[in-house]
Design a protein around this motif. Structure first.
Motif, PDB file in Angstrom:
ATOM      1  N   LEU A  20     -13.564 -20.240  -8.856  1.00 30.35           N
ATOM      2  CA  LEU A  20     -14.202 -19.093  -9.500  1.00 30.35           C
ATOM      3  C   LEU A  20     -15.721 -19.244  -9.380  1.00 30.35           C
ATOM      4  O   LEU A  20     -16.332 -19.997 -10.128  1.00 30.35           O
ATOM      5  N   LYS A  21     -16.304 -18.542  -8.403  1.00 36.12           N
ATOM      6  CA  LYS A  21     -17.759 -18.589  -8.217  1.00 36.12           C
ATOM      7  C   LYS A  21     -18.216 -17.190  -7.818  1.00 36.12           C
ATOM      8  O   LYS A  21     -17.456 -16.433  -7.203  1.00 36.12           O
ATOM      9  N   GLY A  47     -17.229 -27.604 -16.289  1.00 32.79           N
ATOM     10  CA  GLY A  47     -16.377 -26.426 -16.099  1.00 32.79           C
ATOM     11  C   GLY A  47     -15.384 -26.635 -14.967  1.00 32.79           C
ATOM     12  O   GLY A  47     -15.764 -26.683 -13.799  1.00 32.79           O
ATOM     13  N   TYR A  49     -11.813 -25.155 -15.175  1.00 33.82           N
ATOM     14  CA  TYR A  49     -10.920 -23.976 -15.191  1.00 33.82           C
ATOM     15  C   TYR A  49      -9.619 -24.280 -14.443  1.00 33.82           C
ATOM     16  O   TYR A  49      -8.815 -25.067 -14.928  1.00 33.82           O
ATOM     17  N   ASP A  71     -14.565 -30.548 -19.005  1.00 31.23           N
ATOM     18  CA  ASP A  71     -14.139 -29.247 -19.535  1.00 31.23           C
ATOM     19  C   ASP A  71     -13.673 -29.447 -20.977  1.00 31.23           C
ATOM     20  O   ASP A  71     -13.212 -30.525 -21.349  1.00 31.23           O
ATOM     21  N   ASP A  90     -16.843 -31.179 -25.266  1.00 28.08           N
ATOM     22  CA  ASP A  90     -17.677 -29.986 -25.427  1.00 28.08           C
ATOM     23  C   ASP A  90     -19.069 -30.231 -24.837  1.00 28.08           C
ATOM     24  O   ASP A  90     -19.759 -31.167 -25.264  1.00 28.08           O
ATOM     25  N   GLN A  91     -19.465 -29.394 -23.904  1.00 32.97           N
ATOM     26  CA  GLN A  91     -20.769 -29.569 -23.263  1.00 32.97           C
ATOM     27  C   GLN A  91     -21.933 -29.359 -24.228  1.00 32.97           C
ATOM     28  O   GLN A  91     -23.084 -29.638 -23.868  1.00 32.97           O
ATOM     29  N   ASP A 113     -21.282 -25.088 -14.829  1.00 32.95           N
ATOM     30  CA  ASP A 113     -20.465 -23.869 -14.691  1.00 32.95           C
ATOM     31  C   ASP A 113     -19.453 -23.868 -15.837  1.00 32.95           C
ATOM     32  O   ASP A 113     -18.278 -23.636 -15.650  1.00 32.95           O
TER      33      ASP A 113
HETATM   34  C1  LIG Z   1     -16.195 -20.487 -15.015  1.00 34.61           C
HETATM   35  S1  LIG Z   1     -14.970 -21.630 -15.488  1.00 34.61           S
HETATM   36  C2  LIG Z   1     -15.248 -22.959 -14.375  1.00 34.61           C
HETATM   37  C3  LIG Z   1     -14.933 -22.608 -12.949  1.00 34.61           C
HETATM   38  C4  LIG Z   1     -14.954 -23.753 -11.991  1.00 34.61           C
HETATM   39  N1  LIG Z   1     -16.167 -24.533 -12.089  1.00 34.61           N
HETATM   40  C5  LIG Z   1     -14.818 -23.205 -10.583  1.00 34.61           C
HETATM   41  O1  LIG Z   1     -15.819 -23.279  -9.825  1.00 34.61           O
HETATM   42  O2  LIG Z   1     -13.751 -22.726 -10.225  1.00 34.61           O
HETATM   43  C6  LIG Z   1     -15.595 -22.180 -17.013  1.00 34.61           C
HETATM   44  C7  LIG Z   1     -14.889 -23.360 -17.655  1.00 34.61           C
HETATM   45  O3  LIG Z   1     -15.761 -23.843 -18.666  1.00 34.61           O
HETATM   46  C8  LIG Z   1     -14.978 -24.336 -19.725  1.00 34.61           C
HETATM   47  N2  LIG Z   1     -15.757 -24.375 -20.961  1.00 34.61           N
HETATM   48  C9  LIG Z   1     -16.009 -23.360 -21.839  1.00 34.61           C
HETATM   49  N3  LIG Z   1     -16.717 -23.806 -22.883  1.00 34.61           N
HETATM   50  C10 LIG Z   1     -16.946 -25.124 -22.654  1.00 34.61           C
HETATM   51  C11 LIG Z   1     -17.618 -26.149 -23.401  1.00 34.61           C
HETATM   52  N4  LIG Z   1     -18.213 -25.877 -24.560  1.00 34.61           N
HETATM   53  N5  LIG Z   1     -17.652 -27.397 -22.888  1.00 34.61           N
HETATM   54  C12 LIG Z   1     -17.036 -27.669 -21.717  1.00 34.61           C
HETATM   55  N6  LIG Z   1     -16.387 -26.752 -20.974  1.00 34.61           N
HETATM   56  C13 LIG Z   1     -16.339 -25.495 -21.433  1.00 34.61           C
HETATM   57  C14 LIG Z   1     -13.789 -23.398 -19.793  1.00 34.61           C
HETATM   58  O4  LIG Z   1     -12.687 -24.035 -20.441  1.00 34.61           O
HETATM   59  C15 LIG Z   1     -13.562 -23.063 -18.322  1.00 34.61           C
HETATM   60  O5  LIG Z   1     -12.539 -23.863 -17.792  1.00 34.61           O
END
Ligand SMILES: C[S@@+](CC[C@H](N)C(=O)[O-])C[C@H]1O[C@@H](n2cnc3c(N)ncnc32)[C@H](O)[C@@H]1O
Length: 238
Positions: A20-21, A47, A49, A71, A90-91, A113
């Motif tokens: 997902l980009k 991130g 996903y 993640d 948690d980031q 991401d």
């Molecule tokens: C856009 S997706 C990542 C897509 C992946 N990097 C790719 O290129 O296919 C965002 C991800 O961030 C995670 N996320 C959301 N809030 C977060 C947090 N506070 N800390 C860590 N990860 C988080 C979500 O669970 C999700 O899986």
């Protein structure tokens, strides 16, 4: 600089994991990261996903690279590939980030991401930037959320990541003002080499550096000077 098409060609070669980009990031990465292909580096992406970016980064970077992904969703743990690590947390949690940095840092390349909320992007940057190596890159994706109230953003919203990044432009230039009281030299002036704004993407380059010099060159004779920093009588630089 030679530009490959690794990233632009990757989606057509993707497997059963969803990537997902935004499409134009791939062109930016082909240009920005061409010198990084095959290099053994320490890499962190926030991130996961569906895990589609793991094979992308693993196929691009050297086989001796350390590849760490994090993640908040525990289901992502199962998406680790051999030779990669997926950490759950948690980031926006400084304690978690500290543990990640201690166990896996320092990093050469960091890609955020993750959740794309303002406090998440800013907290991650604040805690991970010090763990980025000299000449490393810190990339923040999807910064268009800085304009979305639902993510804590809004046009010229002071708490947005875009405004935070604009402020870092000032910090990078804090060598050059005369206002020692209102705008003193910031330590980041010694650390930020460049800040590139692309559509929805900000790239910070770390360059540990001395106060800049200007040169006067004639007939092969080069004279270096820091007059440009001294003219306004600044006291905070030296
Ligand atoms: C856009 S997706 C990542 C897509 C992946 N990097 C790719 O290129 O296919 C965002 C991800 O961030 C995670 N996320 C959301 N809030 C977060 C947090 N506070 N800390 C860590 N990860 C988080 C979500 O669970 C999700 O899986």
């Amino acid at each position: 600089m030679t530009t490959t098409r690794y990233f632009r060609d990757f989606p057509a070669r993707s497997g059963d994991r969803m990537l997902l980009k935004m499409e134009h990031y791939l062109e930016v990465y082909d240009e920005l990261l061409s010198d990084w292909q095959g290099r053994d580096v320490s890499f962190l992406e926030i991130g996961v996903y569906k895990g589609g970016s793991l094979p992308m980064w693993q196929g691009f970077l050297g086989a001796g690279s350390r590849l760490v992904f994090l993640d908040i969703d525990p289901a992502c743990r199962d998406l680790a590939l051999p030779g990669t690590v997926v950490e759950i947390g948690d980031q926006a949690d400084p304690v978690f980030l500290e543990r990640i940095a201690r166990d896996h840092g320092p990093f050469d390349l960091i890609v955020d991401d993750g959740g794309h909320k303002m406090h998440q992007q800013i907290t991650s940057f604040r805690h991970l930037w010090p763990r980025l190596r000299d000449c490393g890159l810190y990339i923040v994706e999807d910064v268009h959320t800085s304009y979305w109230p639902g993510f804590g953003g809004g046009f010229r919203e002071p708490a947005s990541f875009i405004e935070f990044a604009k402020d870092l432009i000032d910090r990078m230039h804090s060598w050059y003002t005369e206002d020692d009281a209102g705008f003193p030299l910031h330590p980041l002036a010694r650390e930020i080499g460049s800040i590139r704004f692309h559509d929805s993407l900000v790239v910070f380059e770390k360059r540990l550096k001395e106060p800049p010099v200007s040169i006067a060159a004639q007939d092969g004779k080069v004279t270096r000077s820091r007059k440009i920093l001294e003219v306004r009588g600044r006291r905070s630089i030296f």
